[in-house]
Motif scaffolding. Structure first.
Motif, short mmCIF file in Angstrom:
data_model
loop_
_atom_site.label_atom_id
_atom_site.label_comp_id
_atom_site.label_asym_id
_atom_site.label_seq_id
_atom_site.Cartn_x
_atom_site.Cartn_y
_atom_site.Cartn_z
N GLU A 5 -1.74 10.08 -5.70
CA GLU A 5 -1.05 11.22 -5.10
C GLU A 5 -0.14 11.83 -6.15
N ARG A 6 -0.09 13.14 -6.17
CA ARG A 6 0.85 13.83 -7.05
C ARG A 6 1.78 14.64 -6.16
N VAL A 57 5.70 14.09 -9.66
CA VAL A 57 5.56 12.65 -9.83
C VAL A 57 4.15 12.25 -9.42
N GLU A 58 3.50 11.41 -10.22
CA GLU A 58 2.19 10.91 -9.86
C GLU A 58 2.32 9.44 -9.43
N ILE A 59 1.71 9.14 -8.30
CA ILE A 59 1.67 7.78 -7.77
C ILE A 59 0.22 7.31 -7.85
N LEU A 128 11.88 2.51 -3.25
CA LEU A 128 11.74 3.52 -2.20
C LEU A 128 11.09 4.73 -2.85
N VAL A 129 9.84 4.99 -2.46
CA VAL A 129 9.01 5.98 -3.14
C VAL A 129 8.61 7.07 -2.15
N ALA A 130 8.95 8.31 -2.47
CA ALA A 130 8.56 9.45 -1.63
C ALA A 130 7.05 9.59 -1.65
N PRO A 134 2.56 8.56 3.51
CA PRO A 134 3.10 7.21 3.42
C PRO A 134 2.23 6.15 4.09
N ALA A 135 1.58 6.49 5.19
CA ALA A 135 0.72 5.50 5.86
C ALA A 135 -0.46 5.12 4.97
N ALA A 136 -1.04 6.10 4.29
CA ALA A 136 -2.17 5.83 3.40
C ALA A 136 -1.73 4.99 2.20
N LEU A 137 -0.57 5.31 1.63
CA LEU A 137 -0.06 4.54 0.49
C LEU A 137 0.27 3.11 0.92
N ALA A 138 0.96 2.96 2.04
CA ALA A 138 1.29 1.61 2.52
C ALA A 138 0.02 0.81 2.83
#
Length: 154
Positions: A5-6, A57-59, A128-130, A134-138
């Motif tokens: 995600e960016r 920011v790239e995650i 704590l990451v924006a 969030p559900a997909a990242l978690a």
């Protein structure tokens, strides 16, 4: 790649900066001439664009590593991951925050994930990451945690 995600600056910010650049074009153009007005407007828009791109920011998450911007953590050192809605994100980044936490928040993203650090040598209790998803990242982090090998001897 399990997740990517960016976090770009929203389109509204780009439109506002374009409108401000246009107002600079008019103001400087009437005062010093249209060539100077165009140069000032282009310079301003390029400067703001560079700041906006640098603020993104790239995650990325692979089976072995989570990268958020320039920071990295091996999945082996992640204890858990929880997705947070907007009110929970406000609480965890404000009154309920730990001063030792690693925060990667953006004012234009209201949700986040909390990633617990499971390394006794690391003083950081959690990240704590924006995230806009969030559900997909978690879910991706939790899946990566399930794929990691169990410690030897256990």
């Amino acid at each position: 790649m399990l997740f990517r995600e960016r976090l770009w600056v929203p389109l509204a910010w780009w439109l506002l900066s374009a409108l401000f650049a246009f107002s600079m074009l008019l103001a400087v153009g009437f005062y010093l001439g249209w060539v100077w007005g165009c140069l000032v407007a282009l310079f301003f828009f390029a400067l703001v664009g560079a700041v906006f791109v640098a603020a993104s920011v790239e995650i990325t998450l692979t089976a072995s590593r989570l990268r958020v911007g320039r920071a990295m953590i091996d999945v082996a050192y992640i204890g858990a991951c929880t997705d947070l809605d907007a009110p929970a994100t406000r609480r965890r980044s404000g009154p309920e925050a730990d001063a030792r936490a690693y925060l990667v928040l953006r004012p234009y993203v209201s949700t986040a994930v909390e990633i617990t650090v499971a390394d006794s040598a690391d003083p950081t209790p959690y990240w704590l990451v924006a995230s806009r998803r969030p559900a997909a990242l978690a879910g991706a982090v939790t899946a990566a945690l399930g794929q990691r090998p169990s410690p030897a001897g256990h």
